[in-house]
Scaffold this motif. Sequence first.
Motif, PDB file in Angstrom:
ATOM      1  N   THR A 244       0.831  -1.210   0.000  1.00 20.17           N
ATOM      2  CA  THR A 244       0.000   0.000   0.000  1.00 20.17           C
ATOM      3  C   THR A 244       0.860   1.251   0.000  1.00 20.17           C
ATOM      4  OG1 THR A 244      -1.806  -1.113   1.163  1.00 20.17           O
ATOM      5  CG2 THR A 244      -1.761   1.286   1.279  1.00 20.17           C
ATOM      6  N   TYR A 248       1.056   4.206  -3.196  1.00 23.29           N
ATOM      7  CA  TYR A 248       0.784   5.644  -3.260  1.00 23.29           C
ATOM      8  C   TYR A 248       2.058   6.485  -3.248  1.00 23.29           C
ATOM      9  CZ  TYR A 248       0.782   5.550   1.961  1.00 23.29           C
ATOM     10  OH  TYR A 248       1.101   5.389   3.295  1.00 23.29           O
ATOM     11  N   ARG A 306      -6.413   9.808   5.866  1.00 23.61           N
ATOM     12  CA  ARG A 306      -6.957   9.055   4.736  1.00 23.61           C
ATOM     13  C   ARG A 306      -7.664   9.985   3.753  1.00 23.61           C
ATOM     14  NH1 ARG A 306     -11.689   6.168   3.247  1.00 23.61           N
ATOM     15  NH2 ARG A 306     -11.224   4.185   2.178  1.00 23.61           N
ATOM     16  N   MET A 309      -5.210  11.961   1.687  1.00 23.11           N
ATOM     17  CA  MET A 309      -4.612  11.147   0.636  1.00 23.11           C
ATOM     18  C   MET A 309      -5.590  10.925  -0.517  1.00 23.11           C
ATOM     19  SD  MET A 309      -1.483  10.480   1.345  1.00 23.11           S
ATOM     20  CE  MET A 309      -1.190   9.142   0.198  1.00 23.11           C
ATOM     21  N   TYR A 350      -0.387  15.341  -0.016  1.00 19.84           N
ATOM     22  CA  TYR A 350       0.443  14.153   0.240  1.00 19.84           C
ATOM     23  C   TYR A 350       1.710  14.482   1.014  1.00 19.84           C
ATOM     24  CZ  TYR A 350       4.039  10.667  -0.889  1.00 19.84           C
ATOM     25  OH  TYR A 350       5.076   9.772  -0.810  1.00 19.84           O
ATOM     26  N   SER A 417      -4.784   4.548  -1.882  1.00 16.99           N
ATOM     27  CA  SER A 417      -5.203   5.325  -0.710  1.00 16.99           C
ATOM     28  C   SER A 417      -6.535   4.818  -0.169  1.00 16.99           C
ATOM     29  CB  SER A 417      -5.317   6.810  -1.082  1.00 16.99           C
ATOM     30  OG  SER A 417      -4.052   7.341  -1.415  1.00 16.99           O
ATOM     31  N   LEU A 420      -6.178   2.533   2.721  1.00 14.60           N
ATOM     32  CA  LEU A 420      -5.799   3.049   4.034  1.00 14.60           C
ATOM     33  C   LEU A 420      -6.950   2.861   5.014  1.00 14.60           C
ATOM     34  CD1 LEU A 420      -4.036   6.383   3.000  1.00 14.60           C
ATOM     35  CD2 LEU A 420      -2.947   4.403   4.046  1.00 14.60           C
TER      36      LEU A 420
END
Length: 431
Positions: A244, A248, A306, A309, A350, A417, A420
């Motif tokens: 993950t 990203y 979250r 993102m 980000y 994302s 997440l």
Amino acid sequence: MTTTTSHYTGEERSKRIFAIVGASSGNLVEWFDFYVYAFCAIYFAPAFFPSDDPTVQLLNTAGVFAAGFLMRPIGGWLFGRVADRHGRKNSMMISVLMMCAGSLVIAFLPTYASIGAWAPFLLLMARLFQGLSVGGEYGTTATYMSEVALKGQRGFFASFQYVTLIGGQLLAVLVLVIIQQFLDEAELKAWGWRIPFVIGAIAALISLLLRRSLKETSSRETREDKEAGSVAALFKHHSAAFITVLGYTAGGSLIFYTFTTYMQKYLVNTAGMPAKTASYVMTGALFLYMCMQPLFGMLADRIGRRNSMLWFGALGTLFTVPLLLSLKTVSSPFLAFVLITLALAIVSFYTSISGLVKAEMFPPQVRALGVGLAYAVANAIFGGSAEWVALNFKNMGMENTFYWYVTAMMAIAFLFSLRLPKQAAYLHHDL
């Protein structure tokens, strides 16, 4: 949701803020030293790569610069292991000391005229050494700053990692500009280019002193855990988290380098803007970008990491192509500044929480390793290659394809994302 920080005493708050300053100071020095090479290359290239063609000289120095990127995954693994097994503080001290050593070597390195082919070889070795150092700096610093930041304000305090990262680049430019006011081109090529490397080495020693006084955030129990700093344990128990973060970070690194280091060349080569004007535009945009980080960090504390993102991935997917197409034909420096600032605002969703959102994915015994290795791999592959890919598409007459490549990676960042957790499994409840 914002969490209150009233349970901290005034003394505890002061100590934690000082720890953020101490950790981020080293980050600034690391990036200053790393980018001074790129900005000074035009002056020292003839000293190490004698050639009648200046382009060949710059290509050789650029190749050495790129080699530093290849060392980042090794640095992410090595320093992540050190940080998880022997403490974040020790890892950060070793990292900044290595950067200091690399800068000193370059500052006093004999030229090709003195020692022949040994000169470019030793330059390469020094850069590999620095690449190893900066590869380990991100993961350890991100982990430390995330662990020491005040609960409820972690986004705000963790954002200073990118404040100092961008600040290191801007400071490198500023030092060179100041030196250019006092030395002519001949003096800069003869010996003046060495001055920024000496300054970087001295600054690294100051940072080392600051880091010596920092409080360790990892516990003896986690450092002595049999799986601490273990790559096998990382992939056995936390492979989903690692993938993950890798997913990203790939898009994040690509769009970051597209709108920062590559953008100045893009304005000149594609938009036809004078080089000096492009430098002014990018200096202003980067300064504003640096100032944005705490604001977007505070926003993340409000809306959740979250959600930040997801906004990053969604806006990056929707607006990358329109922004780059608009910049392709831009004629006004002010409009170029506005467009780049808008792009960097999207990236700030980000970068302001980059280290924190990664740190929350891993338990303390493999946190620095997970953060550092995932970042270094994605950054080396997608961030380090951004300029090369863009220029190759342009050379093939397919420049617009690069825009869609960045857009595709941003869509992938959005999808990753979504993976997440709405509530972070780690770090969130730590004091």
